[in-house]
Motif scaffolding. Structure first.
Motif, PDB file in Angstrom:
ATOM      1  N   VAL A 176      40.741  41.536  18.857  1.00 55.20           N
ATOM      2  CA  VAL A 176      40.034  41.683  20.131  1.00 55.20           C
ATOM      3  C   VAL A 176      40.783  42.671  21.012  1.00 55.20           C
ATOM      4  O   VAL A 176      42.006  42.584  21.148  1.00 55.20           O
ATOM      5  N   THR A 177      40.050  43.597  21.598  1.00 56.91           N
ATOM      6  CA  THR A 177      40.605  44.517  22.594  1.00 56.91           C
ATOM      7  C   THR A 177      39.961  44.205  23.936  1.00 56.91           C
ATOM      8  O   THR A 177      38.732  44.126  24.034  1.00 56.91           O
ATOM      9  N   THR A 178      40.768  44.012  24.968  1.00 61.26           N
ATOM     10  CA  THR A 178      40.234  43.660  26.281  1.00 61.26           C
ATOM     11  C   THR A 178      40.045  44.901  27.152  1.00 61.26           C
ATOM     12  O   THR A 178      40.622  45.956  26.908  1.00 61.26           O
ATOM     13  N   LYS A 179      39.251  44.742  28.188  1.00 63.98           N
ATOM     14  CA  LYS A 179      38.879  45.862  29.050  1.00 63.98           C
ATOM     15  C   LYS A 179      39.939  46.151  30.104  1.00 63.98           C
ATOM     16  O   LYS A 179      40.713  45.279  30.495  1.00 63.98           O
ATOM     17  N   THR A 180      39.935  47.391  30.573  1.00 65.28           N
ATOM     18  CA  THR A 180      40.678  47.806  31.751  1.00 65.28           C
ATOM     19  C   THR A 180      39.668  48.212  32.818  1.00 65.28           C
ATOM     20  O   THR A 180      38.455  48.251  32.567  1.00 65.28           O
ATOM     21  N   GLY A 200      45.054  56.871  41.003  1.00 69.11           N
ATOM     22  CA  GLY A 200      46.170  57.599  40.431  1.00 69.11           C
ATOM     23  C   GLY A 200      46.585  57.016  39.093  1.00 69.11           C
ATOM     24  O   GLY A 200      45.753  56.817  38.206  1.00 69.11           O
ATOM     25  N   PRO A 201      47.863  56.672  38.927  1.00 63.22           N
ATOM     26  CA  PRO A 201      48.331  56.153  37.637  1.00 63.22           C
ATOM     27  C   PRO A 201      48.130  54.644  37.461  1.00 63.22           C
ATOM     28  O   PRO A 201      48.471  54.086  36.424  1.00 63.22           O
ATOM     29  N   VAL A 202      47.562  53.958  38.478  1.00 63.80           N
ATOM     30  CA  VAL A 202      47.461  52.499  38.443  1.00 63.80           C
ATOM     31  C   VAL A 202      46.022  52.074  38.138  1.00 63.80           C
ATOM     32  O   VAL A 202      45.068  52.573  38.734  1.00 63.80           O
ATOM     33  N   ASP A 203      45.889  51.135  37.210  1.00 63.29           N
ATOM     34  CA  ASP A 203      44.599  50.584  36.799  1.00 63.29           C
ATOM     35  C   ASP A 203      44.731  49.062  36.840  1.00 63.29           C
ATOM     36  O   ASP A 203      45.636  48.496  36.222  1.00 63.29           O
ATOM     37  N   ALA A 204      43.844  48.380  37.581  1.00 64.58           N
ATOM     38  CA  ALA A 204      43.968  46.928  37.734  1.00 64.58           C
ATOM     39  C   ALA A 204      42.602  46.255  37.644  1.00 64.58           C
ATOM     40  O   ALA A 204      41.593  46.795  38.118  1.00 64.58           O
ATOM     41  N   VAL A 205      42.580  45.072  37.034  1.00 67.74           N
ATOM     42  CA  VAL A 205      41.361  44.274  36.952  1.00 67.74           C
ATOM     43  C   VAL A 205      41.740  42.802  37.063  1.00 67.74           C
ATOM     44  O   VAL A 205      42.775  42.368  36.542  1.00 67.74           O
ATOM     45  N   ILE A 206      40.925  42.049  37.773  1.00 69.16           N
ATOM     46  CA  ILE A 206      41.155  40.621  37.937  1.00 69.16           C
ATOM     47  C   ILE A 206      39.795  39.923  37.957  1.00 69.16           C
ATOM     48  O   ILE A 206      38.824  40.461  38.506  1.00 69.16           O
ATOM     49  N   GLY A 207      39.714  38.753  37.334  1.00 67.29           N
ATOM     50  CA  GLY A 207      38.420  38.087  37.276  1.00 67.29           C
ATOM     51  C   GLY A 207      38.536  36.616  36.942  1.00 67.29           C
ATOM     52  O   GLY A 207      39.567  36.131  36.458  1.00 67.29           O
ATOM     53  N   PHE A 208      37.449  35.901  37.226  1.00 70.22           N
ATOM     54  CA  PHE A 208      37.381  34.468  36.959  1.00 70.22           C
ATOM     55  C   PHE A 208      35.972  34.129  36.492  1.00 70.22           C
ATOM     56  O   PHE A 208      34.984  34.665  37.017  1.00 70.22           O
ATOM     57  N   SER A 209      35.866  33.261  35.513  1.00 71.02           N
ATOM     58  CA  SER A 209      34.558  32.810  35.050  1.00 71.02           C
ATOM     59  C   SER A 209      34.577  31.298  34.835  1.00 71.02           C
ATOM     60  O   SER A 209      35.617  30.715  34.506  1.00 71.02           O
ATOM     61  N   HIS A 210      33.422  30.672  35.036  1.00 72.09           N
ATOM     62  CA  HIS A 210      33.281  29.223  34.920  1.00 72.09           C
ATOM     63  C   HIS A 210      31.965  28.915  34.222  1.00 72.09           C
ATOM     64  O   HIS A 210      30.928  29.499  34.543  1.00 72.09           O
TER      65      HIS A 210
END
Length: 352
Positions: free
Chosen positions: A155-159, A196-206
Motif C-alpha cells: 500500500v502506498t499512501t497519499k501526500t 515550498g518544500p513542505v507537504d502536509a496532510v491530516i485527516g480523520f474518518s469514522h
C-alpha cells in the motif's frame, strides 16, 4: 515473546531501451502505473517481471471501498473472507493462508499479521488515504524476507500533492454517507497543503455499522453486530533539494465490535499506533538510497465473560522495523543496475 528477523537482498537488472514516438498535442498520453513490489525499485507496470495487479487512486475513488479488503474483492486468484470487517478480514492468494502473505505500507513490512489467539491477520489502512495498492501473486520471500509464500500486498499512501488541485496550495475534503448494505454511517474530514518544500496532510474518518459479514461464505450472520472504526492519519514531507526527501507519519486506528445478545455477547477491541519515517536520496549513478523506519504498537482485547468467565483474551504487540536499500547503475558490457540492502525487525508480544 520476542522475535527478531532480518534479511539481505541483492538483485541485478538489465534494463532495455525502447523507442517511443513523440505524441502530437492532440493525443492523450496514458502512462502505466509505477510499481515497486516486483523488484523493490520503480518500474512501469508493463515492465514488471511478476504477476502483478495495481489498484490506482482513480479506481479507489470510483469503487469507494469501506476497507482495504473491500478494494481487493475483484482481483483474480485473491480470495477474501469478511472484507467488511478489519477484525475478521482474511485474505488468501492462490490458496495460501492469510499469514503466508507479506504486507507493506509505504515500503515497510507490517509484521503484526501473524495469528495469535484473536489477533487479526490483516493490516489496517484507511481507504480514503490510499494512493495505490499493488498485489503480487506468488512468492516474494527473496525480496522481503520469510513468510511471503502466497504473495505480497503493498500500500502506498497519499501526500498533499496527490490531493491538491492544480495551482492550489491548500485544500480540504469533507465526506459523509450511508451504506444500506452494511447499515453503516460514515464521515471523514481532511486538511492538506503544500508550501515550498513542505507537504502536509491530516485527516480523520469514522464509520459505524450494524451489519458485518464474518462468515467465509459471505452470507449475512443473524447474530446482532455493532461495529465502529475510527482512523486518524497525518503525514509530513520535506524536500530540501531535488535529490532528497524526508517524511514522517503517524496513524492511529481503533476498532470496536460487539456481537451477540446481552447475555451472550462477545466484545472485540483493537487499538493500533503506527509511527513511520523515511529518507530518500539520490546522487549520480551510484547512489539512489531509500531508508524506511517504523514503530508499531497494537493492543487487542476479546471479552466474552458475559457467557463464560474464562472467555477473555488480551494481547500487546510492539514492533520496530527498518529497511534500507541502494541502487547503483554501472557500465560493464552494457548498462546494468544493482540493488542491495537489508531489512530488520524486532517484535515483542505479551498475551494473557
Amino acid at each position: 515473546m520476542t522475535a527478531i528477523a532480518a534479511s539481505v537482498l541483492a538483485t541485478v537488472t538489465y534494463p532495455s531501451v525502447q523507442a517511443q514516438e513523440t505524441p502530437s498535442n492532440s493525443e492523450t498520453v496514458v502512462t502505466a502505473p509505477v510499481v515497486v513490489t516486483a523488484t523493490r525499485t520503480e518500474k512501469k507496470l508493463n515492465e514488471a517481471p511478476s504477476s502483478l495487479v495495481v489498484i490506482t487512486d482513480g479506481q479507489l475513488e470510483q469503487d469507494n471501498p469501506k476497507t482495504l479488503g473491500d478494494a481487493l474483492l475483484d482481483i483474480p486468484n485473491v480470495m477474501m473472507e469478511a472484507p467488511d470487517s478489519p477484525v475478521f478480514t482474511r485474505i488468501s492468494i492462490r490458496g495460501s493462508d492469510s499469514d503466508q502473505i507479506t504486507y507493506l505500507i509505504d515500503g515497510v513490512r507490517q509484521d503484526n499479521y501473524t495469528m495469535s489467539g484473536n489477533r487479526p491477520a490483516f493490516m489496517f489502512a484507511d481507504p480514503e488515504m490510499i494512493k495505490q495498492i499493488e498485489v503480487r501473486r506468488g512468492g516474494g520471500s527473496s525480496l522481503y524476507g520469510n513468510g511471503g509464500i502466497g504473495g505480497t500486498i503493498a500500500v502506498t499512501t497519499k501526500t498533499a500533492a496527490d490531493l491538491l488541485k492544480p495551482g492550489r496550495d491548500f485544500g480540504a475534503k469533507l465526506k459523509a454517507g450511508y451504506n444500506n448494505d452494511a447499515d453503516e454511517f460514515g464521515q471523514a474530514a481532511w486538511l492538506y497543503g503544500r508550501k515550498g518544500p513542505v507537504d502536509a496532510v491530516i485527516g480523520f474518518s469514522h464509520r459505524d455499522g450494524g451489519k458485518v459479514v464474518s462468515s467465509s461464505n459471505g452470507k449475512r450472520s443473524k447474530i446482532p453486530r455493532d461495529a465502529q472504526y475510527d482512523s486518524f492519519t497525518s503525514k509530513l514531507s520535506f524536500t530540501p533539494s531535488d535529490d532528497s526527501i524526508f517524511s514522517i507519519g503517524y496513524n492511529y486506528d481503533e476498532n470496536k465490535l460487539d456481537q451477540g445478545r446481552t447475555d451472550n455477547e462477545a466484545k472485540y477491541r483493537l487499538k493500533q499506533h503506527r509511527l513511520s519515517g523515511s529518507w530518500e536520496y539520490s546522487s549520480g549513478d551510484w547512489v539512489d538510497l531509500v531508508v524506511n523506519m517504523q514503530y508499531m504498537k497494537l493492543d487487542n482485547k476479546f471479552d466474552g465473560t458475559s457467557y463464560n468467565d474464562e472467555a477473555y483474551f488480551k494481547d500487546k504487540f510492539d514492533s520496530y522495523s527498518i529497511n534500507t536499500q541502494n541502487t547503483s547503475v554501472f557500465e560493464f558490457g552494457g548498462t546494468h543496475s544493482l540493488t542491495y540492502g537489508f531489512d530488520a525487525s524486532l517484535n515483542k508480544q505479551k498475551a494473557t
